[in-house]
Design an enzyme around this catalytic site. Structure first.
Site, mmCIF file in Angstrom:
data_model
loop_
_atom_site.group_PDB
_atom_site.id
_atom_site.type_symbol
_atom_site.label_atom_id
_atom_site.label_comp_id
_atom_site.label_asym_id
_atom_site.label_seq_id
_atom_site.Cartn_x
_atom_site.Cartn_y
_atom_site.Cartn_z
ATOM 1 C CE LYS A 22 -42.220 -62.415 73.742
ATOM 2 N NZ LYS A 22 -43.432 -62.614 74.547
ATOM 3 C CB THR A 25 -42.622 -65.029 77.958
ATOM 4 O OG1 THR A 25 -43.156 -66.104 77.181
ATOM 5 C CG2 THR A 25 -41.833 -65.595 79.125
ATOM 6 C CD GLU A 75 -46.255 -61.481 75.737
ATOM 7 O OE1 GLU A 75 -45.439 -61.543 74.787
ATOM 8 O OE2 GLU A 75 -46.540 -62.440 76.463
#
Ligand SMILES: CC(=O)Nc1cc[nH]c(=O)n1
Length: 105
Positions: A22, A25, A75
């Site tokens: 990931k 954000t 993500e």
């Protein structure tokens, strides 16, 4: 005075951040202030436990409708999962920001 910058993530995202799967954000305007190249301490949202440091690479405005499969891959989700997650966190927000970061090892 130098103030250390902080960000929180839900605990369920911790392993993906630590294993490098990931790398972005998506936040609303209230968290769009991070400066590229700054180093930010990362805490769990639930318990405020420190678990990492990240370097901010970029902060880019985006609308909910512009989220695509590349964002989802960054993500570590499908696009449908990402849209659901963002709608759960920000039910009515259209103006969002993609914060790209790298884990400091
Ligand atoms: C705490 C919190 O808002 N966490 C979020 C929100 C959006 N994306 C994400 O990865 N983490």
């Amino acid at each position: 005075m130098f103030v250390r910058s902080q960000i929180t993530f839900f605990q369920r995202f911790e392993q993906d951040i630590l294993n490098g799967s990931k790398t972005i954000t998506i936040r609303d305007r209230s968290e769009s202030h991070y400066q590229p190249q700054s180093i930010v301490d990362v805490f769990t949202n639930e318990t405020q436990r420190w678990f990492a440091q990240i370097r901010i690479l970029s902060v880019t405005p985006i609308t909910f409708a512009q989220l695509n499969s590349q964002h989802a891959a960054q993500e570590n989700m499908t696009l449908a999962q990402l849209q659901t997650v963002i709608r759960e966190i920000y039910p009515n927000e259209t103006a969002l920001f993609v914060i790209q970061y790298e884990l400091i090892k």
